[in-house]
Design a protein around this motif. Structure first.
Motif, PDB file in Angstrom:
ATOM      1  N   TYR A 107     -25.318 -14.237   9.150  1.00 26.60           N
ATOM      2  CA  TYR A 107     -26.386 -15.136   9.468  1.00 26.60           C
ATOM      3  C   TYR A 107     -27.385 -14.521  10.369  1.00 26.60           C
ATOM      4  CZ  TYR A 107     -22.855 -18.093   7.017  1.00 26.60           C
ATOM      5  OH  TYR A 107     -21.735 -18.363   6.202  1.00 26.60           O
ATOM      6  N   VAL A 108     -27.885 -13.371  10.274  1.00 31.29           N
ATOM      7  CA  VAL A 108     -28.723 -12.645  11.124  1.00 31.29           C
ATOM      8  C   VAL A 108     -29.849 -13.478  11.542  1.00 31.29           C
ATOM      9  CG1 VAL A 108     -30.034 -10.726  11.645  1.00 31.29           C
ATOM     10  CG2 VAL A 108     -27.746 -10.551  10.595  1.00 31.29           C
TER      11      VAL A 108
ATOM     12  N   GLU B 142     -18.147 -15.239  16.869  1.00 32.37           N
ATOM     13  CA  GLU B 142     -19.546 -15.211  16.971  1.00 32.37           C
ATOM     14  C   GLU B 142     -20.092 -14.668  15.750  1.00 32.37           C
ATOM     15  OE1 GLU B 142     -21.354 -16.723  19.314  1.00 32.37           O
ATOM     16  OE2 GLU B 142     -19.448 -17.269  20.230  1.00 32.37           O
ATOM     17  N   LYS B 143     -19.420 -15.064  14.213  1.00 37.66           N
ATOM     18  CA  LYS B 143     -20.046 -14.447  13.133  1.00 37.66           C
ATOM     19  C   LYS B 143     -20.113 -13.140  13.080  1.00 37.66           C
ATOM     20  CE  LYS B 143     -22.084 -18.980  12.028  1.00 37.66           C
ATOM     21  NZ  LYS B 143     -21.193 -19.450  13.023  1.00 37.66           N
ATOM     22  N   ILE B 144     -19.247 -12.283  13.857  1.00 38.52           N
ATOM     23  CA  ILE B 144     -19.296 -10.865  13.566  1.00 38.52           C
ATOM     24  C   ILE B 144     -17.823 -10.354  12.972  1.00 38.52           C
ATOM     25  CG2 ILE B 144     -18.626  -8.718  15.089  1.00 38.52           C
ATOM     26  CD1 ILE B 144     -21.352  -9.587  16.424  1.00 38.52           C
ATOM     27  N   ILE B 145     -17.912  -9.582  12.004  1.00 44.02           N
ATOM     28  CA  ILE B 145     -16.893  -8.935  11.504  1.00 44.02           C
ATOM     29  C   ILE B 145     -16.422  -7.361  11.783  1.00 44.02           C
ATOM     30  CG2 ILE B 145     -15.514  -8.654   9.173  1.00 44.02           C
ATOM     31  CD1 ILE B 145     -17.279 -10.928   8.016  1.00 44.02           C
TER      32      ILE B 145
ATOM     33  N   LYS C 268     -31.025  -9.091   2.744  1.00 49.44           N
ATOM     34  CA  LYS C 268     -31.812 -10.321   2.865  1.00 49.44           C
ATOM     35  C   LYS C 268     -31.189 -11.375   2.082  1.00 49.44           C
ATOM     36  CE  LYS C 268     -36.566 -12.159   2.201  1.00 49.44           C
ATOM     37  NZ  LYS C 268     -37.918 -11.822   1.844  1.00 49.44           N
ATOM     38  N   ASP C 269     -30.778 -10.998   1.078  1.00 48.35           N
ATOM     39  CA  ASP C 269     -30.102 -12.105   0.023  1.00 48.35           C
ATOM     40  C   ASP C 269     -28.733 -12.863   0.923  1.00 48.35           C
ATOM     41  OD1 ASP C 269     -31.832 -11.961  -1.576  1.00 48.35           O
ATOM     42  OD2 ASP C 269     -30.601 -10.363  -2.930  1.00 48.35           O
ATOM     43  N   SER C 270     -28.161 -12.150   1.556  1.00 52.00           N
ATOM     44  CA  SER C 270     -26.718 -12.746   2.118  1.00 52.00           C
ATOM     45  C   SER C 270     -27.115 -12.749   3.585  1.00 52.00           C
ATOM     46  CB  SER C 270     -25.560 -11.868   2.005  1.00 52.00           C
ATOM     47  OG  SER C 270     -25.790 -10.332   2.569  1.00 52.00           O
ATOM     48  N   ASP C 271     -27.993 -12.331   4.276  1.00 48.36           N
ATOM     49  CA  ASP C 271     -28.661 -12.498   5.802  1.00 48.36           C
ATOM     50  C   ASP C 271     -27.610 -11.875   6.656  1.00 48.36           C
ATOM     51  OD1 ASP C 271     -30.478 -13.166   7.733  1.00 48.36           O
ATOM     52  OD2 ASP C 271     -29.503 -15.034   8.001  1.00 48.36           O
ATOM     53  N   THR C 272     -27.187 -10.600   6.207  1.00 45.77           N
ATOM     54  CA  THR C 272     -26.202 -10.105   6.745  1.00 45.77           C
ATOM     55  C   THR C 272     -26.580  -8.552   7.395  1.00 45.77           C
ATOM     56  OG1 THR C 272     -25.208  -8.863   4.838  1.00 45.77           O
ATOM     57  CG2 THR C 272     -24.288 -10.932   5.705  1.00 45.77           C
ATOM     58  N   LEU C 273     -26.187  -8.034   8.336  1.00 48.65           N
ATOM     59  CA  LEU C 273     -26.431  -6.750   8.854  1.00 48.65           C
ATOM     60  C   LEU C 273     -25.176  -5.981   9.327  1.00 48.65           C
ATOM     61  CD1 LEU C 273     -28.931  -5.191  10.338  1.00 48.65           C
ATOM     62  CD2 LEU C 273     -27.931  -5.893  12.430  1.00 48.65           C
TER      63      LEU C 273
END
Length: 70
Positions: A52-53, A33-36, A10-15
């Motif tokens: 940025y989920v 598209e903000k995918i790694i 939640k803090d970094s808003d990453t999945l």
């Protein structure tokens, strides 16, 4: 297929979605598209991270997730 592990931070808003051992990660490659893609030393993708989920998917509250194993 083995175990798939999903983490939401939640803090970094990453999945993060891992289908390999996260400790084997040595390379991160931006895929757009903000995918790694997270890769092991052989270059095999062992995980995917979505940045940025909540902003990207326009989520303002908790959502349910259904996991289907085939």
């Amino acid at each position: 297929m083995g175990k798939v592990v999903v983490y939401y931070n939640k803090d970094s808003d990453t999945l993060d979605i891992w289908f390999g051992n996260h400790e084997d990660e040595v390379i991160c490659e931006e895929a757009g598209e903000k995918i790694i893609f997270k890769k092991d030393k052989e270059g095999k993708v062992i995980g995917i991270e979505k940045l940025y989920v909540s902003k990207t998917l326009c989520i303002s509250k908790s959502i349910s997730v259904e996991v289907v194993v085939a």
